[in-house]
Write an enzyme that holds these catalytic residues in place. Structure first.
Site, PDB file in Angstrom:
ATOM      1  N   GLY A 146       0.804  -1.220   0.000  1.00 52.68           N
ATOM      2  CA  GLY A 146       0.000   0.000   0.000  1.00 52.68           C
ATOM      3  C   GLY A 146       0.832   1.263   0.000  1.00 52.68           C
ATOM      4  O   GLY A 146       0.459   2.265  -0.616  1.00 52.68           O
ATOM      5  N   ASP A 147       1.972   1.226   0.680  1.00 50.35           N
ATOM      6  CA  ASP A 147       2.884   2.370   0.696  1.00 50.35           C
ATOM      7  C   ASP A 147       3.317   2.704  -0.727  1.00 50.35           C
ATOM      8  O   ASP A 147       3.269   3.864  -1.152  1.00 50.35           O
ATOM      9  CB  ASP A 147       4.090   2.035   1.575  1.00 50.35           C
ATOM     10  CG  ASP A 147       5.147   3.119   1.573  1.00 50.35           C
ATOM     11  OD1 ASP A 147       4.803   4.308   1.741  1.00 50.35           O
ATOM     12  OD2 ASP A 147       6.340   2.776   1.413  1.00 50.35           O
ATOM     13  N   ALA A 148       3.704   1.694  -1.477  1.00 49.26           N
ATOM     14  CA  ALA A 148       4.159   1.906  -2.852  1.00 49.26           C
ATOM     15  C   ALA A 148       3.008   2.346  -3.754  1.00 49.26           C
ATOM     16  O   ALA A 148       3.178   3.233  -4.597  1.00 49.26           O
ATOM     17  CB  ALA A 148       4.793   0.629  -3.396  1.00 49.26           C
TER      18      ALA A 148
END
Length: 141
Positions: free
Chosen positions: A22-24
């Site tokens: 999700g960060d990416a």
């Protein structure tokens, strides 16, 4: 592997793993937004991106999502899985609580990506970017 088996697999992932993806995923939306707005210098890109992707900004976005009732029950479930997951990394420049909330934010985006909810992902990412751009979320160093 059929679609049902793929869905089962992502549902078994822990919150930190969902947050890793999700960060990416969210970062790509932010980077694209900055480039679309004509920001091209690497130092400016990094500095501006922080307004959107910092743990404090993400925690602020979650608070706004709750206030504006943006998430459904399943989305809240995956957010909480990320928030409550045991993480062996430490918060940098923020409190442990803020770091955990931001991990939940990232897990939510990981869930939406792995569950192939592209339209929802696009809409939520755009909403988050607009909240930052409109000054509803303020990044503090």
């Amino acid at each position: 592997m059929n679609e049902a088996e793929q869905n089962l697999e992502f549902r078994q992932l822990n919150g930190v793993t969902l947050a890793y993806l999700g960060d990416a995923v969210y970062e790509v939306y932010v980077r694209r937004h900055l480039l679309d707005n004509g920001i091209t210098r690497p130092n400016q890109l990094q500095r501006r991106a922080t307004k959107y992707v910092s743990a404090k900004a993400q925690a602020g976005l979650i608070a706004l999502m709750e206030q504006d009732e943006k998430l459904n029950e399943e989305e809240w479930y995956f957010y909480k899985r990320g928030r409550n997951a045991k993480s062996y990394t430490h918060a940098k420049n923020t409190s442990v609580v803020t770091y955990r909330v931001s991990t939940g934010f990232e897990a939510l985006f990981g869930f939406l990506s792995l569950s192939n909810q592209q339209k929802r992902l696009d809409n939520l990412a755009q909403w988050c970017i607009e909240q930052v751009d409109n000054g509803r979320v303020i990044y503090e160093k």
